[in-house]
Write a protein that holds these residues in place. Structure first.
Motif, short mmCIF file in Angstrom:
data_model
loop_
_atom_site.label_atom_id
_atom_site.label_comp_id
_atom_site.label_asym_id
_atom_site.label_seq_id
_atom_site.Cartn_x
_atom_site.Cartn_y
_atom_site.Cartn_z
N ASP A 102 72.79 -33.26 6.76
CA ASP A 102 72.57 -31.82 6.83
C ASP A 102 71.14 -31.44 6.47
OD1 ASP A 102 75.43 -30.55 7.21
OD2 ASP A 102 75.63 -32.18 5.76
N ASP A 103 70.47 -32.30 5.72
CA ASP A 103 69.08 -32.06 5.34
C ASP A 103 68.45 -33.40 5.03
OD1 ASP A 103 66.71 -30.79 4.77
OD2 ASP A 103 67.50 -29.53 3.16
N TYR A 104 67.12 -33.42 4.96
CA TYR A 104 66.38 -34.68 4.84
C TYR A 104 65.20 -34.45 3.92
CZ TYR A 104 64.62 -39.17 6.77
OH TYR A 104 64.20 -40.47 6.94
N LEU A 105 65.13 -35.20 2.82
CA LEU A 105 64.06 -35.04 1.84
C LEU A 105 63.31 -36.36 1.71
CD1 LEU A 105 62.73 -33.15 -0.23
CD2 LEU A 105 64.44 -33.92 -1.90
N VAL A 106 62.00 -36.29 1.84
CA VAL A 106 61.17 -37.50 1.82
C VAL A 106 60.72 -37.83 0.40
CG1 VAL A 106 59.06 -38.57 2.71
CG2 VAL A 106 60.39 -37.04 4.18
N LYS A 107 60.79 -39.10 0.05
CA LYS A 107 60.28 -39.59 -1.24
C LYS A 107 58.76 -39.77 -1.14
CE LYS A 107 64.43 -42.37 -2.22
NZ LYS A 107 64.91 -43.75 -2.48
N PRO A 108 58.02 -39.52 -2.21
CA PRO A 108 58.45 -38.93 -3.48
C PRO A 108 58.67 -37.44 -3.32
CG PRO A 108 56.08 -39.26 -3.51
CD PRO A 108 56.57 -39.86 -2.22
N PHE A 109 59.47 -36.87 -4.19
CA PHE A 109 59.82 -35.45 -4.08
C PHE A 109 59.83 -34.82 -5.47
CE2 PHE A 109 63.59 -38.07 -4.47
CZ PHE A 109 64.26 -37.49 -5.53
N ALA A 110 59.73 -33.50 -5.50
CA ALA A 110 59.86 -32.75 -6.74
C ALA A 110 61.33 -32.41 -6.95
CB ALA A 110 59.02 -31.47 -6.70
N PHE A 111 61.81 -32.53 -8.17
CA PHE A 111 63.23 -32.23 -8.42
C PHE A 111 63.57 -30.79 -8.05
CE2 PHE A 111 66.72 -30.68 -11.03
CZ PHE A 111 67.72 -31.56 -10.63
N SER A 112 62.61 -29.87 -8.26
CA SER A 112 62.87 -28.47 -7.94
C SER A 112 63.20 -28.30 -6.46
CB SER A 112 61.67 -27.60 -8.31
OG SER A 112 60.51 -28.05 -7.66
N GLU A 113 62.55 -29.09 -5.59
CA GLU A 113 62.82 -29.00 -4.17
C GLU A 113 64.20 -29.58 -3.86
OE1 GLU A 113 60.97 -30.09 0.24
OE2 GLU A 113 59.99 -30.88 -1.57
N LEU A 114 64.52 -30.72 -4.48
CA LEU A 114 65.85 -31.31 -4.26
C LEU A 114 66.94 -30.33 -4.67
CD1 LEU A 114 67.12 -34.86 -4.89
CD2 LEU A 114 68.23 -33.01 -6.12
N LEU A 115 66.77 -29.68 -5.83
CA LEU A 115 67.78 -28.74 -6.30
C LEU A 115 67.89 -27.54 -5.35
CD1 LEU A 115 69.79 -28.13 -8.56
CD2 LEU A 115 67.96 -26.96 -9.78
N ALA A 116 66.75 -27.05 -4.88
CA ALA A 116 66.77 -25.91 -3.96
C ALA A 116 67.48 -26.27 -2.66
CB ALA A 116 65.34 -25.46 -3.65
N ARG A 117 67.27 -27.49 -2.19
CA ARG A 117 67.93 -27.91 -0.95
C ARG A 117 69.44 -28.07 -1.15
NH1 ARG A 117 64.57 -29.99 3.21
NH2 ARG A 117 62.36 -29.81 2.70
N LEU A 118 69.84 -28.58 -2.31
CA LEU A 118 71.27 -28.69 -2.61
C LEU A 118 71.92 -27.31 -2.68
CD1 LEU A 118 71.50 -31.51 -5.30
CD2 LEU A 118 72.31 -31.60 -2.93
N GLU A 119 71.21 -26.37 -3.29
CA GLU A 119 71.74 -25.01 -3.38
C GLU A 119 71.88 -24.39 -1.99
OE1 GLU A 119 68.87 -23.31 -6.00
OE2 GLU A 119 70.01 -23.80 -7.81
N ALA A 120 70.92 -24.70 -1.10
CA ALA A 120 71.01 -24.19 0.27
C ALA A 120 72.22 -24.80 0.98
CB ALA A 120 69.72 -24.52 1.03
N LEU A 121 72.48 -26.09 0.76
CA LEU A 121 73.64 -26.74 1.37
C LEU A 121 74.93 -26.13 0.84
CD1 LEU A 121 72.67 -30.53 1.44
CD2 LEU A 121 72.60 -28.88 3.31
N ALA A 122 74.94 -25.82 -0.46
CA ALA A 122 76.14 -25.21 -1.06
C ALA A 122 76.39 -23.83 -0.47
CB ALA A 122 75.98 -25.13 -2.58
N ARG A 123 75.31 -23.06 -0.27
CA ARG A 123 75.47 -21.72 0.33
C ARG A 123 75.98 -21.84 1.75
NH1 ARG A 123 70.38 -20.82 -1.99
NH2 ARG A 123 69.38 -20.98 0.06
N ARG A 124 75.44 -22.82 2.47
CA ARG A 124 75.86 -23.01 3.86
C ARG A 124 77.35 -23.34 3.93
NH1 ARG A 124 72.85 -27.66 7.08
NH2 ARG A 124 71.10 -26.53 6.16
N ALA A 125 77.80 -24.25 3.05
CA ALA A 125 79.21 -24.63 3.04
C ALA A 125 80.09 -23.44 2.67
CB ALA A 125 79.42 -25.78 2.06
N LYS A 126 79.63 -22.63 1.70
CA LYS A 126 80.38 -21.46 1.26
C LYS A 126 80.50 -20.44 2.38
CE LYS A 126 80.44 -17.89 -2.34
NZ LYS A 126 79.73 -17.34 -3.52
#
Length: 232
Positions: A102-126
């Protein structure tokens, strides 16, 4: 991560340091986190337990990440998947998304971006699977999140990774006043003000790239409040 509900996340990642980094951050964010160090164990957990989202490394021992995702999708498992990978070319992203990510994050990454993307996936599922936009726009400024490209008036703009994150945050809040605290938490993952000029320096660099040479400036300083990116 979501008010009133403990979010369950499964990390399928063979790098112990990366897995520990993600797990610690997610636990601090209030998530319940499981970890599998290979594709076989990850697939077993993903098919026998209920998760709100999966974080899947693409390169895994035994069963690789894309095979894990394809197998889940073939069995009608629709759990949102965020792919992690050191492979960041457009073709690599496309393969990951076509495999069912559903989304793709390239290493290295900032945790804040990973968390934001997870939150976006959660909103999408909701919201029943409504897709998050992959292109953000404000006036004649455009950001393609999958290709990691920025253009204004059709002209390409080269940004450093942190500048890209900063602009993405501003675009997601286009037309709104964004405070220093919002930027520190959303872009730098600071939950306190380190009393440095890091924001001013990056805003100045970003402004010179997206506004210089164009008829109308889009990025404004709102004295005593923060910054605003014009949306029209």
């Amino acid at each position: 991560m979501t008010a009133g509900k403990t979010v369950r996340i499964l990390i399928i990642e063979d790098d112990k340091d990366v897995a520990s980094f993600i797990r610690n951050g997610l636990v601090q964010a209030g998530c319940n986190v499981d970890h599998a160090a290979n594709g076989k164990d990850g697939l077993l957990l993903a098919t026998t337990e209920k998760y709100d989202a999966l974080i899947v490394d693409r390169m895994l021992p035994g069963v690789d990440g894309l095979t894990v995702i394809r197998t889940l999708r073939a069995s009608d498992n629709s759990t949102p998947v965020l792919i992690l990978s050191a492979l960041g070319e457009v073709d690599d992203r496309v393969k990951g998304l076509k495999a069912g990510g559903d989304d793709y994050l390239v290493k290295p990454f900032a945790f804040s971006e990973l968390l934001a993307r997870l939150e976006a996936l959660a909103r999408r599922a909701k919201n029943g699977g409504d897709a998050e936009p992959t292109v953000l726009r404000a006036a004649d400024l455009e950001m393609d999140l999958l290709r990691r490209e920025v253009r204004r008036g059709g002209q390409p703009i080269e940004l450093q990774p942190r500048e890209f994150q900063l602009l993405e945050f501003l675009l997601r809040h286009a037309g709104q006043v964004v405070t220093r605290t919002m930027l520190l938490e959303g872009v730098w993952d600071y939950h306190f003000d380190p009393q440095t000029n890091v924001i001013d320096v990056h805003i100045s660099r970003l402004r010179s790239k997206i506004d210089r040479g164009f008829d109308r400036p889009l990025l404004h300083t709102v004295r005593g409040a923060g910054y605003r990116l014009d949306d029209n």
